[in-house]
Design an enzyme around this catalytic site. Structure first.
Site, PDB file in Angstrom:
ATOM      1  CG  ASN A 196      -0.687  -0.378  -3.772  1.00 44.61           C
ATOM      2  OD1 ASN A 196      -1.435  -0.643  -2.851  1.00 44.61           O
ATOM      3  ND2 ASN A 196      -0.625  -1.093  -4.889  1.00 44.61           N
ATOM      4  CG  ASP A 245       2.256   0.557  -6.858  1.00 43.64           C
ATOM      5  OD1 ASP A 245       2.418   1.205  -7.903  1.00 43.64           O
ATOM      6  OD2 ASP A 245       1.337  -0.283  -6.714  1.00 43.64           O
ATOM      7  CB  ALA A 276       7.951  -3.432  -1.731  1.00 41.22           C
ATOM      8  N   GLY A 315       1.751  -9.111  -0.765  1.00 39.35           N
ATOM      9  CA  GLY A 315       0.723  -8.070  -0.897  1.00 39.35           C
ATOM     10  C   GLY A 315       1.325  -6.752  -1.330  1.00 39.35           C
TER      11      GLY A 315
END
Ligand code: ADP
Length: 289
Positions: free
Chosen positions: A46, A236, A266, A271
């Site tokens: 990631n 991440d 994000a 996901g």
């Protein structure tokens, strides 16, 4: 392999297998699932995708099994323009996370490190301005990689996730430590991390943004206001984006502002790998603010 990368990420790569059910099965119970999906994941992968999408020439160091899951994750690296020359192919199965999510959003997860548990320092790290690691691979490999990176003049970033006790020799080589709030508590707080030799502690605070702690004091970088769909992968995104901007010679506060925008974006997409934002999306959010 290019002579010198902007960012080298050493860490885990997993295939996440996600089943959705009305309720989580009890021991001995079988339930019929409603849906199933597979996603590339693992903190290392990631973060490498995040760094690459933030514009950094990125190399990944990790281990994959010689199985279809390994081939899929290698294809992700290729598609994301991440160098995989130092990715080893091993006998163990590719790392996997078996995830069951019920209608209430509760989950139950089994992580099988598989190939990730075999990452060692036998591979020479690709040369990079910034080297970034997490703790989903054996800690000895992290200590050796980051000590070596520091000795050749790379900037060293450690995301201490999942939280684990950090040996003093590891803290001593960290230019930037990036824990979330829970990890920071488990590590014993900012002061002890700085006293152990970390150059800076950047604590991520979810919807409150991030605090940048150095010997000179603390600065809060506010979060961006976004429509949150799924916070998976925000940390991440933050770490990979931070590494990319430090490699581009931003100062720490500028880089954290960029990373805070990446983390926010994000959360707007489901996901982990799919949610990693591009440099253009980050620039647009920074302009909007
Ligand atoms: P982790 O995913 O490791 O628990 P955080 O939840 O602290 O990490 O998120 C990492 C970063 O992502 C935060 O510092 C922040 O910049 C951004 N972020 C996370 N959640 C939100 C949110 N709800 N709104 C805006 N930004 C967020």
């Amino acid at each position: 392999m290019a002579d010198r990368y902007d960012v080298c990420v050493i860490g885990s790569a997993n295939l996440d297998l996600v089943a959705t059910t009305s309720h989580l099965p009890q021991p001995g119970e079988t339930v019929l699932g409603r849906g199933y999906a597979e996603h590339p994941g693992g903190k290392g992968l990631n973060q490498a995708v995040s760094a690459s999408r933030s514009g950094a020439r990125t190399a990944f160091v990790g281990a994959l099994g010689s199985d279809p899951a390994g081939a899929r994750l290698r294809a992700v690296l290729t598609n994301e323009m991440i160098d995989a020359t130092a990715v080893t192919l091993v006998e163990a199965p590719t790392g996997r996370a078996l995830i069951i999510v019920d209608d209430a959003g509760e989950n139950s997860i089994v992580v099988i490190p598989g190939a990730n548990a075999t990452v060692s320092t036998v591979v020479e790290l690709p040369s990079a301005s910034v080297v970034l690691a997490q703790l989903e691979i054996p800690i000895d490999a992290v200590v050796a990689a980051l000590t070596n990176a520091r000795s050749v003049g790379s900037t060293v970033i450690l995301n201490p996730a999942p939280a684990a006790p950090l040996p003093p020799e590891l803290l001593a080589v960290c230019d930037v430590l990036v824990p979330n709030q829970h990890e920071l508590v488990q590590l014993g707080g900012v002061r002890s991390m700085l006293e152990a030799g970390c150059g800076a502690v950047v604590a991520t605070l979810g919807s409150a943004g991030a605090d940048v702690h150095t010997a000179a004091g603390t600065t809060r970088v506010a979060a961006f206001d976004v429509d949150v769909v799924d916070t998976t992968g925000a940390g991440d995104a933050f770490c990979g984006a931070l590494a990319a901007r430090l490699a581009a010679n931003d100062d720490l506060l500028e880089a954290v502002r960029w990373a805070t925008a990446a983390g926010a974006l994000a959360t707007t997409v489901r996901g982990a790998v799919p949610a990693q934002p591009t440099a253009n999306a980050i620039k647009a959010l920074l302009r909007r603010a």
